[in-house]
Design a protein around this motif. Structure first.
Motif, short mmCIF file in Angstrom:
data_model
loop_
_atom_site.label_atom_id
_atom_site.label_comp_id
_atom_site.label_asym_id
_atom_site.label_seq_id
_atom_site.Cartn_x
_atom_site.Cartn_y
_atom_site.Cartn_z
N ASP A 5 0.61 -1.21 -0.11
CA ASP A 5 -0.04 -0.10 -0.14
C ASP A 5 0.89 1.22 -0.10
O ASP A 5 0.34 2.41 0.21
CB ASP A 5 -0.82 -0.04 1.10
CG ASP A 5 -1.83 1.08 0.99
OD1 ASP A 5 -2.58 1.32 0.02
OD2 ASP A 5 -2.60 1.45 2.23
N TRP A 14 -1.38 6.62 -0.82
CA TRP A 14 -1.86 7.57 -0.01
C TRP A 14 -1.64 8.94 -0.71
O TRP A 14 -2.23 9.61 -0.77
CB TRP A 14 -1.46 7.68 1.31
CG TRP A 14 -0.18 7.98 1.57
CD1 TRP A 14 1.01 7.17 1.69
CD2 TRP A 14 0.63 9.60 1.70
NE1 TRP A 14 2.21 8.02 1.76
CE2 TRP A 14 1.82 9.41 1.78
CE3 TRP A 14 -0.10 10.68 1.56
CZ2 TRP A 14 2.81 10.40 2.07
CZ3 TRP A 14 0.90 11.84 1.86
CH2 TRP A 14 2.35 11.44 2.01
N ASP A 47 -3.98 9.18 -3.57
CA ASP A 47 -5.45 9.66 -2.87
C ASP A 47 -5.61 10.86 -2.50
O ASP A 47 -6.40 11.71 -2.64
CB ASP A 47 -5.48 8.57 -1.85
CG ASP A 47 -7.10 8.83 -1.31
OD1 ASP A 47 -7.78 9.23 -1.95
OD2 ASP A 47 -7.09 8.21 -0.18
N THR A 48 -4.41 11.46 -2.00
CA THR A 48 -4.42 13.03 -1.64
C THR A 48 -4.57 13.89 -2.63
O THR A 48 -5.18 14.86 -2.94
CB THR A 48 -3.23 13.42 -0.87
OG1 THR A 48 -3.21 12.38 0.34
CG2 THR A 48 -3.22 14.69 -0.22
N VAL A 84 -5.85 13.15 -5.52
CA VAL A 84 -7.24 13.25 -6.20
C VAL A 84 -8.47 14.17 -5.57
O VAL A 84 -8.94 14.79 -5.95
CB VAL A 84 -7.57 11.72 -6.11
CG1 VAL A 84 -9.16 11.68 -6.56
CG2 VAL A 84 -6.84 10.84 -6.98
N THR A 85 -7.83 14.23 -4.39
CA THR A 85 -8.98 15.13 -3.35
C THR A 85 -8.39 16.33 -3.41
O THR A 85 -9.12 17.48 -3.56
CB THR A 85 -8.87 14.60 -1.95
OG1 THR A 85 -9.00 13.06 -1.84
CG2 THR A 85 -9.81 15.42 -1.15
N LEU A 91 -8.05 9.43 -10.09
CA LEU A 91 -9.07 8.48 -9.66
C LEU A 91 -8.97 7.02 -10.32
O LEU A 91 -9.06 6.10 -9.83
CB LEU A 91 -10.25 9.15 -9.68
CG LEU A 91 -11.51 8.14 -9.07
CD1 LEU A 91 -11.50 8.00 -7.76
CD2 LEU A 91 -12.87 9.04 -9.36
N PHE A 101 -6.01 5.35 -9.36
CA PHE A 101 -5.97 4.80 -8.08
C PHE A 101 -6.92 3.77 -7.93
O PHE A 101 -6.35 2.74 -6.98
CB PHE A 101 -6.55 5.80 -7.02
CG PHE A 101 -6.69 5.56 -5.54
CD1 PHE A 101 -5.55 5.66 -4.72
CD2 PHE A 101 -7.98 5.43 -5.17
CE1 PHE A 101 -5.73 5.25 -3.49
CE2 PHE A 101 -8.03 4.82 -3.74
CZ PHE A 101 -6.99 4.56 -3.00
N ASN A 102 -7.85 3.59 -8.32
CA ASN A 102 -8.65 2.56 -8.24
C ASN A 102 -8.32 1.27 -8.92
O ASN A 102 -8.29 0.14 -8.75
CB ASN A 102 -10.24 2.88 -9.27
CG ASN A 102 -11.25 3.85 -8.39
OD1 ASN A 102 -10.81 4.03 -7.07
ND2 ASN A 102 -12.03 4.40 -8.77
N HIS A 108 -5.51 -0.04 -6.59
CA HIS A 108 -6.08 -0.45 -5.47
C HIS A 108 -6.61 -1.95 -5.89
O HIS A 108 -6.39 -2.98 -4.91
CB HIS A 108 -7.19 0.47 -4.97
CG HIS A 108 -7.80 -0.29 -3.53
ND1 HIS A 108 -7.12 0.02 -2.33
CD2 HIS A 108 -9.02 -0.66 -3.33
CE1 HIS A 108 -7.80 -0.59 -1.52
NE2 HIS A 108 -9.27 -0.94 -1.96
#
Length: 225
Positions: free
Chosen positions: A109, A113, A116-117, A119-120, A173, A176-177, A180
């Motif tokens: 993993d 992060w 993910d950060t 993307v936000t 996104l 990331f998907n 993941h």
């Protein structure tokens, strides 16, 4: 649009547009690095599973040789029965192998992060840049009577920050998907390898299994009563 105009638009957004290429570069770098890494993990997992599949049991040097040739993270799982050859109980071995799996998951993993950060953060920064740009756009309202297109052009330039942030978020996104899902597949490979090792364990306590099977009718009879 030349470089001078791009610089003017970026300045009007409060410098937010200067950050967008950096965020995009970070998202692409993490995505490519993790994609190559997880693809390599999938290949190593398939090789480890094929090697263990040919083992009739966990006795001898065969498993130790397979573990020596394997790489992270599957080597840590294969070394479990080798490090604890005295364990003949499947439940106890399952707990040891599960511990090895759990210790390897955070490494898989790693750095996700950041993606993910990004993307936000990207659309939020884009919205902030648009808000700052709108302040500049409203300052030209006094001259809008002489040049009606001045206000609309300023608003369109202010919206570029939001558009850039959304593009980065969409790219991040999707990446990331995908990553993941790839990571979950590698974890599934480790769990499968753990089950394969337990199924090939010799010297199980068959008396315990027999008592358990004989106790089932009594449990059901008690439940019906």
């Amino acid at each position: 649009m030349n470089w001078t105009q791009i610089a003017d638009v970026a300045t009007m957004s409060g410098g937010i547009l200067y950050l967008m290429p950096i965020l995009l570069l970070i998202a692409l770098t993490v995505s490519i690095e993790r994609f190559l890494f997880l693809n390599r993990m999938v290949r190593l997992g398939n090789e480890a599973a094929l090697a263990v599949e040919d083992l009739p049991n966990l006795q001898g040097r065969a498993l130790a040789e397979i573990a020596e040739k394997s790489a992270f993270p599957f080597r840590a799982i294969l070394e479990g029965p080798v490090r604890f050859p005295h364990i003949k109980d499947s439940g106890r071995l399952s707990e040891i192998l599960q511990e090895a799996v759990m210790r390897q998951v955070p490494v898989l993993d790693k750095r996700l992060w950041i993606l993910d950060t990004t993307v936000t953060l990207a659309p939020l920064l884009g919205l902030l840049g648009t808000i700052i740009g709108m302040f500049h756009a409203f300052q030209v309202l006094n001259n809008a009577a002489q040049n009606p297109t001045l206000i609309t052009g300023s608003v369109a330039e202010a919206l570029l920050a939001t558009a850039a942030g959304l593009i980065i978020a969409i790219v991040g996104l999707v990446a990331f998907n995908g990553l993941h899902n790839r990571m979950r597949y590698v974890v599934h490979q480790m769990e499968t390898l753990r089950t394969m090792l337990i199924n090939r364990l010799e010297g199980l306590d068959h008396s315990h299994a027999l008592i358990h099977s004989e106790a089932q009718p009594l449990i059901y009879a008690a439940a019906e009563a």
